[in-house]
Design an enzyme around this catalytic site. Structure first.
Site, PDB file in Angstrom:
ATOM      1  N   LYS A  90     -30.623  38.268  -6.930  1.00 28.75           N
ATOM      2  CA  LYS A  90     -29.620  38.650  -5.943  1.00 28.75           C
ATOM      3  C   LYS A  90     -29.837  37.838  -4.677  1.00 28.75           C
ATOM      4  CE  LYS A  90     -26.304  41.855  -5.795  1.00 28.75           C
ATOM      5  NZ  LYS A  90     -25.460  42.297  -6.912  1.00 28.75           N
ATOM      6  N   GLY A 188     -15.459  54.649  -0.468  1.00 21.79           N
ATOM      7  CA  GLY A 188     -15.480  53.186  -0.454  1.00 21.79           C
ATOM      8  C   GLY A 188     -14.259  52.641  -1.160  1.00 21.79           C
ATOM      9  N   GLY A 190     -13.039  49.241  -1.180  1.00 17.60           N
ATOM     10  CA  GLY A 190     -12.965  47.794  -1.268  1.00 17.60           C
ATOM     11  C   GLY A 190     -12.222  47.402  -2.531  1.00 17.60           C
ATOM     12  N   VAL A 192     -13.215  47.029  -5.582  1.00 18.96           N
ATOM     13  CA  VAL A 192     -13.543  47.873  -6.731  1.00 18.96           C
ATOM     14  C   VAL A 192     -13.075  49.307  -6.512  1.00 18.96           C
ATOM     15  CG1 VAL A 192     -15.403  48.848  -8.122  1.00 18.96           C
ATOM     16  CG2 VAL A 192     -15.478  46.433  -7.447  1.00 18.96           C
TER      17      VAL A 192
END
Length: 357
Positions: A90, A188, A190, A192
């Site tokens: 990552k 959330g 965003g 996705v």
């Protein structure tokens, strides 16, 4: 002793609680663009370390390092459990994605990825757009999810996998994968989170939505007839299913006792702050869908797709996330364990087999 010769204590990195078995940690700086980044390679047993690049305004480098270490380890387990011949890594860039990001900064990041000669393969993550990845790809071939290397934006596949995982979770807890009439809190919104909310809405669920970005909330209210709450209260509302799609560590000693839902199944990475939080969910009778199992659709898409192959195989393997979760839930119930421990065991079993071979 002047500042230039002040010793650096190894405890800053090697004794870090998340260090574990990480193979490489690279600290990146490019003064011309302001780039400050950390690339963490956790494990390359199964192949090159594939994992996204996150752009986030961390309060300090220590927080960025912790995130990079946790996320890269999660990618090792995610790629293993998804049956991919890839290791885990990552990257995190310390910057505000709405203010500090530029083409030049992303190209500088790409040059540093290129220096790793394929040990690490990058892709899109939080705070990074498909256009950003195209900028990275101008400097390195070790990138996925671009127009040249696959299907582009991986977020629709992440969202598809999460939706399938939610249905599998509902079937395990409620006896049916039918979501019509279920109340779902999506935290959330965003790329996705919004797409998960869309699929839930189309499946007949009643939506409660939250995000720190007000326009995203207004968009969901308008599109889905959703009810809005403050993101800090998303886990507390009366709902059948809680879907965390924001940042990690949201399931912790403070929040777990406040959760009203019977299922936690969302796209966020590293949702459990500590292993004890998974135990606490189990004791409260709340089913937890392990994050790296349910959100693997994106990495499946960037690992398997090519620009010419279409997405049939990717969709099939992403939809199969529901079957993987059903196996995890059944094994956890049978063994008296938690789903995340079972998921870890299944991923480790594949890694151990590869190492012995």
């Amino acid at each position: 002793m002047n500042a230039l010769h002040k010793p650096v204590h190894h405890s800053a990195v090697f004794d870090h609680p998340e260090m574990g078995d990480h193979e490489d940690i690279v600290f990146v700086q490019d003064k011309a663009t302001g780039l400050k980044a950390i690339i963490a390679v956790h494990d390359t047993t199964l192949g090159p370390a594939l994992g996204g690049c996150r752009v986030w305004p961390y309060e300090n480098p220590a927080d960025a390092l912790t995130d990079a270490l946790r996320l890269s380890r999660g990618m090792t387990y995610k790629n293993s459990l998804a049956g991919l011949d890839l290791g885990g890594g990552k990257a995190v860039i310390i910057a505000d994605p709405r203010k500090d990001k530029s083409e030049a900064l992303m190209e500088a990041f790409g040059r540093h990825v290129e220096r790793l000669s394929g040990t690490y393969i990058t892709a899109e993550d939080v705070g990074v757009s498909p256009d950003d990845m195209e900028a990275v790809a101008r400097q390195t071939a070790h990138v996925r999810g671009t127009k040249a290397t696959g299907l582009g934006d991986p977020s629709p596949y992440t969202a598809l996998g999460v939706f399938e995982g939610i249905k599998a979770s509902a079937k395990f807890v409620y006896g049916s994968s039918d979501l019509s009439g279920k109340t779902v809190s999506v935290q959330g919104l965003g790329h996705v989170g919004h797409d998960v909310a869309r699929q839930l809405h189309e499946a007949g669920a009643r939506l409660i939505v939250s995000d720190i970005h007000a326009p995203a909330v207004l968009r969901a209210i308008d599109a889905f007839g959703a009810t809005a709450v403050d993101p800090a209260e998303a886990h507390m509302v009366e709902a059948d299913i809680f879907v965390p799609c924001a940042l990690g560590a949201g399931l912790n000693a403070r929040t777990v006792p406040q959760i009203q839902a019977k299922i936690v199944a969302g796209a966020a990475n590293n949702q459990l702050q500590t292993p004890a939080d998974g135990e606490a969910l189990k004791k409260r009778g709340i089913l937890y869908a392990p994050d790296y199992a349910i959100n693997a659709g994106g990495v499946i898409s960037i690992a398997l797709a090519t620009a010419d192959s279409g997405d049939k195989l990717v969709r099939e393997k992403t939809i199969a996330i529901g079957e993987t979760l059903a196996t995890i839930f059944e094994r956890a119930a049978r063994e008296g364990s938690t789903p995340e421990r079972v998921a870890d065991t299944m991923a480790e079993e594949r890694l151990a087999k590869a190492k012995s071979a």
